[in-house]
Motif scaffolding. Structure first.
Motif, PDB file in Angstrom:
ATOM      1  N   ALA A  50       0.647  -1.272  -0.051  1.00  0.00           N
ATOM      2  CA  ALA A  50      -0.057   0.098  -0.169  1.00  0.00           C
ATOM      3  C   ALA A  50       0.978   1.259   0.150  1.00  0.00           C
ATOM      4  CB  ALA A  50      -1.034  -0.005   1.088  1.00  0.00           C
ATOM      5  N   THR A  52       2.453   2.540   2.589  1.00  0.00           N
ATOM      6  CA  THR A  52       2.468   3.018   4.070  1.00  0.00           C
ATOM      7  C   THR A  52       3.599   2.892   4.870  1.00  0.00           C
ATOM      8  OG1 THR A  52       1.115   1.467   5.252  1.00  0.00           O
ATOM      9  CG2 THR A  52      -0.136   3.045   4.140  1.00  0.00           C
ATOM     10  N   ALA A  72       1.364   6.576  -0.804  1.00  0.00           N
ATOM     11  CA  ALA A  72       0.419   5.854  -0.723  1.00  0.00           C
ATOM     12  C   ALA A  72      -0.930   6.445  -1.271  1.00  0.00           C
ATOM     13  CB  ALA A  72       0.050   5.468   0.842  1.00  0.00           C
TER      14      ALA A  72
END
Length: 213
Positions: A50, A52, A72
């Motif tokens: 993702a 993150t 992200a």
């Protein structure tokens, strides 16, 4: 067809390395299950895909393109949806407002989880754990994402609702990756690709039916 992958991915949290050169690919449309105990690295894999968490080595690849440096929020704009284990909904907003952030048409989500209909005016932070998971996944259904990453999707749900959730995730026209401690019984008879992690490394990759019992 959509595919997300890690290639020789390494992630560090301070002095500790959580992923030790992990290579795996999740094809779609279809379901990939990341298995592992707490501390195995499965949640970190989702976060790395993702965007993150940053990689300290290796690459994230989406449909053949290196997206390691793509933030992200940009991956989200391109159709990636991450549902973390905690804080997956906006607690100060009502159920209706949480759904409105994704779409003004709520019927697909409420048809999937009719338990949410009488809760539309409730603040999401007052819902039970299972109800919050239903709401978070309802937003995924409305978003029509290309890549869906979910950490422990059925936490707090009753067995019938959990079975329904696995059915919904398996049927999405998306690359779906879920993280679980063990392979759910509801998925043993369904087509699914499985990657098992242990201490930040992949120890098994194959079809669910090939997983050692």
């Amino acid at each position: 067809m959509t595919t997300v992958a890690l290639r020789h991915a390494r992630v560090r949290y301070g002095p500790l390395e959580a992923l030790h050169g992990v290579t795996l690919a999740a094809p779609g449309p279809g379901l990939t299950v990341l298995l592992g105990r707490n501390g195995s690295g499965r949640t970190t894999v989702l976060r790395a895909l993702a965007g993150t968490v940053a990689l300290s080595g290796g690459a994230v690849v989406w449909d053949g393109a290196d997206v390691t440096g793509v933030p992200a929020y940009e991956r989200a704009r391109r159709g990636l949806c991450l549902v973390p284990e905690r804080r997956a909904v906006f607690g100060s907003l009502t159920v209706r407002e949480n759904l409105d952030l994704v779409s003004s048409r709520h019927d697909p989500a409420l048809d999937a989880y009719p338990q949410l209909r009488p809760l539309l005016e409730r603040r999401a932070g007052t819902l039970s754990g299972g109800e919050q998971r239903m709401l978070a996944l309802s937003r995924v259904l409305l978003a029509r994402a290309r890549v869906v990453l979910v950490d422990e999707p059925v936490q707090g749900m009753s067995p019938p609702v959990a079975a329904r959730t696995y059915q919904l995730l398996s049927g999405l026209d998306a690359c779906v990756v879920i993280a679980e401690q063990r392979l759910p019984t509801a998925l043993r008879g369904r087509p699914a690709f499985v990657c098992e992690l242990r201490r930040g490394a992949v120890v098994f990759a194959g079809e669910a039916g090939e997983l050692p019992r």
